[in-house]
Design a protein around this motif. Sequence first.
Motif, PDB file in Angstrom:
ATOM      1  N   UNK A 140       0.844  -1.201   0.000  1.00 33.67           N
ATOM      2  CA  UNK A 140       0.000   0.000   0.000  1.00 33.67           C
ATOM      3  C   UNK A 140       0.877   1.247   0.000  1.00 33.67           C
ATOM      4  N   UNK A 141       0.398   2.298  -0.664  1.00 33.24           N
ATOM      5  CA  UNK A 141       1.131   3.559  -0.659  1.00 33.24           C
ATOM      6  C   UNK A 141       1.173   4.157   0.750  1.00 33.24           C
ATOM      7  N   UNK A 142       0.075   4.043   1.483  1.00 29.00           N
ATOM      8  CA  UNK A 142       0.081   4.382   2.912  1.00 29.00           C
ATOM      9  C   UNK A 142      -0.114   3.067   3.637  1.00 29.00           C
ATOM     10  N   UNK A 143       1.007   2.498   4.072  1.00 28.54           N
ATOM     11  CA  UNK A 143       1.020   1.186   4.705  1.00 28.54           C
ATOM     12  C   UNK A 143       1.033   1.366   6.217  1.00 28.54           C
ATOM     13  N   UNK A 144      -0.041   0.941   6.860  1.00 20.76           N
ATOM     14  CA  UNK A 144      -0.157   1.043   8.306  1.00 20.76           C
ATOM     15  C   UNK A 144       0.346  -0.257   8.926  1.00 20.76           C
ATOM     16  N   UNK A 145       0.977  -0.156  10.061  1.00 21.67           N
ATOM     17  CA  UNK A 145       1.569  -1.324  10.725  1.00 21.67           C
ATOM     18  C   UNK A 145       0.525  -2.384  11.026  1.00 21.67           C
ATOM     19  N   UNK A 146       0.986  -3.588  11.230  1.00 21.41           N
ATOM     20  CA  UNK A 146       0.078  -4.698  11.543  1.00 21.41           C
ATOM     21  C   UNK A 146      -0.050  -4.887  13.051  1.00 21.41           C
ATOM     22  N   UNK A 147       0.111  -3.806  13.810  1.00 19.66           N
ATOM     23  CA  UNK A 147      -0.027  -3.872  15.264  1.00 19.66           C
ATOM     24  C   UNK A 147      -1.496  -3.767  15.646  1.00 19.66           C
TER      25      UNK A 147
END
Length: 138
Positions: A36-43
């Motif tokens: 993803x262009x804005x990749x959010x953490x998998x936390x």
Amino acid sequence: MSTHQVVLTVLNGDLRGRAFVFEKPMRCVIGRSRDCEISLATTEDFAGVSRHHCVMEINPPHVSICDLGSLNGTFVNDERIGGRTGARLPGQTSDYDHVCLELRNDDVLRVGDISFRVSIIEPAFVNNADRHAPIECA
């Protein structure tokens, strides 16, 4: 030459204050996946965000948002604009609402528990012919 900018500023969580600035036309996917262009953490902070949650079509000063069939939906100013709906209805080709919405300056986009402020910044128009030379102050 100045151009319009579309800026997404994170309003909460660990990324609070982080700004994503877009000056050129592009397609921007928001989600937990690394592609993803804005990749959010998998936390745990991003547990409500799908791997490919939503997509923004950006062509400054215009920007639109579409949900990509996320489990928890995408919200603009606290109104749900898409997400999975459950069972398909007659004539439906997918099990999610595919709604795209044009975003405006100061809209709040929510993806899972993360909120972004949308800012559409116009260029400063200055007529260089009428401009005086800068004065340096000591």
